[in-house]
Design a protein around this motif. Structure first.
Motif, short mmCIF file in Angstrom:
data_model
loop_
_atom_site.label_atom_id
_atom_site.label_comp_id
_atom_site.label_asym_id
_atom_site.label_seq_id
_atom_site.Cartn_x
_atom_site.Cartn_y
_atom_site.Cartn_z
N CYS A 118 -58.98 2.30 -29.63
CA CYS A 118 -58.75 2.49 -28.20
C CYS A 118 -57.27 2.67 -27.85
O CYS A 118 -56.89 2.61 -26.67
N PHE A 119 -56.43 2.91 -28.87
CA PHE A 119 -55.01 3.09 -28.61
C PHE A 119 -54.73 4.55 -28.24
O PHE A 119 -55.13 5.47 -28.96
N PHE A 120 -54.03 4.77 -27.13
CA PHE A 120 -53.69 6.13 -26.70
C PHE A 120 -52.36 6.55 -27.33
O PHE A 120 -51.33 5.91 -27.13
N VAL A 121 -52.38 7.63 -28.11
CA VAL A 121 -51.19 8.13 -28.81
C VAL A 121 -50.47 9.10 -27.88
O VAL A 121 -50.93 10.23 -27.68
N GLU A 122 -49.35 8.67 -27.31
CA GLU A 122 -48.65 9.48 -26.32
C GLU A 122 -48.18 10.82 -26.90
O GLU A 122 -48.29 11.86 -26.26
N LYS A 123 -47.70 10.81 -28.13
CA LYS A 123 -47.16 12.03 -28.73
C LYS A 123 -48.24 13.09 -28.90
O LYS A 123 -47.98 14.28 -28.71
N LYS A 124 -49.46 12.66 -29.22
CA LYS A 124 -50.56 13.61 -29.44
C LYS A 124 -51.44 13.79 -28.21
O LYS A 124 -52.35 14.62 -28.22
N ARG A 125 -51.18 12.98 -27.20
CA ARG A 125 -51.91 13.07 -25.94
C ARG A 125 -53.42 12.90 -26.12
O ARG A 125 -54.24 13.63 -25.55
#
Length: 445
Positions: free
Chosen positions: A19-26
């Motif tokens: 459930c972690f949102f990866v900011e770099k990959k959006r």
């Protein structure tokens, strides 16, 4: 009524995934989680209720490890220094598969000079003088191949997947035009990564007899596709070795079968291209057992040079080239250039792909390109932003790339190959859109 987020990995996490949102990959992380956990091991720190703490691995900070399991992790971490292979000059049944490793086999060391400051105008003039007589615009060879028609038309493809499929399809189309797709050969993919280029070449050669693949990659790679190939028509073997240490003449399979080799690579960064060309083209006479006492020397069977039937390498990241390994030194010297100019031109080459971004809005394609390739570590002085326009910087960067690439073409021609450069894809697909090809001159007669 409130709308419900669709579990597509972008709006909401996929079922059973982190459930972690990866900011770099959006998007959300796609790693599978165990039990009733919310986050994968890599993102466990995001869970405030977790009793265990994760820290960056001291061997490779790109991944993390539980602090209380650090000692155990360091013993098996893929980033730890691997034991040196047993000498190729004293083989045994257990060491034989690694006799192709010879330290610095393709590494030619030269002392480099230092570039003085305040020489930008002189450098640009030298560059323009050096490119006189060269074709400044490559032929456009944007091709495709039937093997990728289905994947290219898949509606599930995102922009990233479509972009790479188009490049792979064009590389295959150019290889077919040069008669490099056929039976009875060994395809060596340099900088193989997951092995997708070899995967599509294999699909294009379906039914061809006696085709083999050697995938050369110095680092351990996840999600490899070569493990899925279990065909009687072709075999896949992965060599985890740095290109600079690889001697193809000593790879057991090639020694036994003596098949002609086709060298390929997709976005083979900087120095790796020059090392790959040396690996394919250079002949060496290494004394057998030179590092062993006379009484213990064991002579291997004579090694004959590997026959090369072609090269198709998509070039990139010229800022990561190195004068020590560059194959076009003679070409540069003929134009009155040396190590100092090369060092400057390789740095300025980055202007073709990233030096002009400040002059316009950054697009999604720029973000993807930057993620794929490490940007230049040594940025030019800030004053250059004021003295040269963004458009001129881009033009100069492309000229630097062109000059470096022509040195490679000259090297291949001196080795008896008909070599050239072409645009194999459009710039909206990839800013690095030049393909280096070569076939033996006798094959054209």
């Amino acid at each position: 009524m409130a709308s419900v987020a669709v579990a597509d990995g972008v709006s909401a996490p996929l079922p059973g995934r982190c459930c972690f949102f990866v900011e770099k990959k959006r998007r959300y992380c796609k790693m599978v989680v165990g039990g009733r956990k919310t986050f994968c091991g890599e993102h466990a720190n995001a869970d405030q209720d977790s009793p265990r703490n994760r820290i960056p691995c001291p061997l490779d900070p790109k991944h993390t490890v539980y602090e209380d399991s650090l000692a155990k992790h360091l013993k098996k971490c893929n980033a730890k220094e691997k034991p040196k292979p047993v000498s190729a000059l004293n083989p045994s049944p257990r060491s034989f598969p690694r006799i192709f490793h010879i330290k610095n086999n393709n590494n030619f060391v030269f002392k480099t000079g230092l570039l003085r400051e305040g020489q930008l105008d002189l450098l640009i003039q030298k560059l323009k003088n050096a490119i006189k007589g060269l074709n400044l615009k490559h032929k456009e060879n944007i091709l495709s191949h039937p093997a990728l028609c289905g994947p290219l038309s898949d509606p599930k493809n995102g922009d990233f997947a479509s972009k790479h499929l188009k490049q792979q399809a064009s590389i295959l189309g150019n290889m077919e035009a040069l008669n490099l797709l056929g039976p009875n050969r060994c395809v060596v993919e340099f900088g193989a990564g997951k092995g997708k280029l070899s995967h599509w070449i294999d699909a294009a050669l379906k039914g061809a007899e006696d085709v083999h693949f050697l995938l050369v990659e110095r680092s351990s790679t996840r999600f490899k596709v070569d493990g899925k190939h279990r065909s009687a028509d072709s075999t896949f073997e992965r060599l985890q070795v740095d290109i600079q240490h690889l001697d193809l003449n000593r790879v057991p399979f090639l020694r036994e079968r003596a098949l002609p080799v086709v060298g390929v690579g997709k976005h083979l960064c900087g120095t790796a291209t020059d090392l790959a060309l040396r690996c394919l083209m250079e002949e060496r006479d290494t004394p057998e057992g030179a590092d062993r006492p006379p009484s213990k020397r064991v002579k291997l069977q004579d090694s004959s040079p590997t026959a090369v039937s072609g090269v198709a390498i998509a070039l990139c990241c010229h800022h990561r080239c190195d004068w020590r390994h560059y194959v076009g030194k003679e070409f540069f010297r003929e134009r009155g250039l040396g190590a100092a100019e090369f060092s400057a031109f390789r740095r300025m080459s980055s202007w073709a792909t990233c030096g002009f971004i400040k002059g316009r809005a950054v697009s999604q394609e720029d973000i993807v390109e930057e993620e794929e390739h490490e940007q230049v570590d040594e940025a030019p002085p800030d004053r250059l932003d004021e003295s040269i326009s963004a458009e001129e910087r881009e033009h100069i960067g492309r000229l630097c790339k062109l000059l470096i690439d022509y040195g490679r073409v000259r090297y291949l021609r001196q080795k008896g190959f008909d070599s050239g450069l072409c645009y194999y894809t459009s710039r909206d697909v990839s800013l690095e859109n030049v393909l280096l090809t070569a076939v033996p001159v006798y094959a054209q007669e």
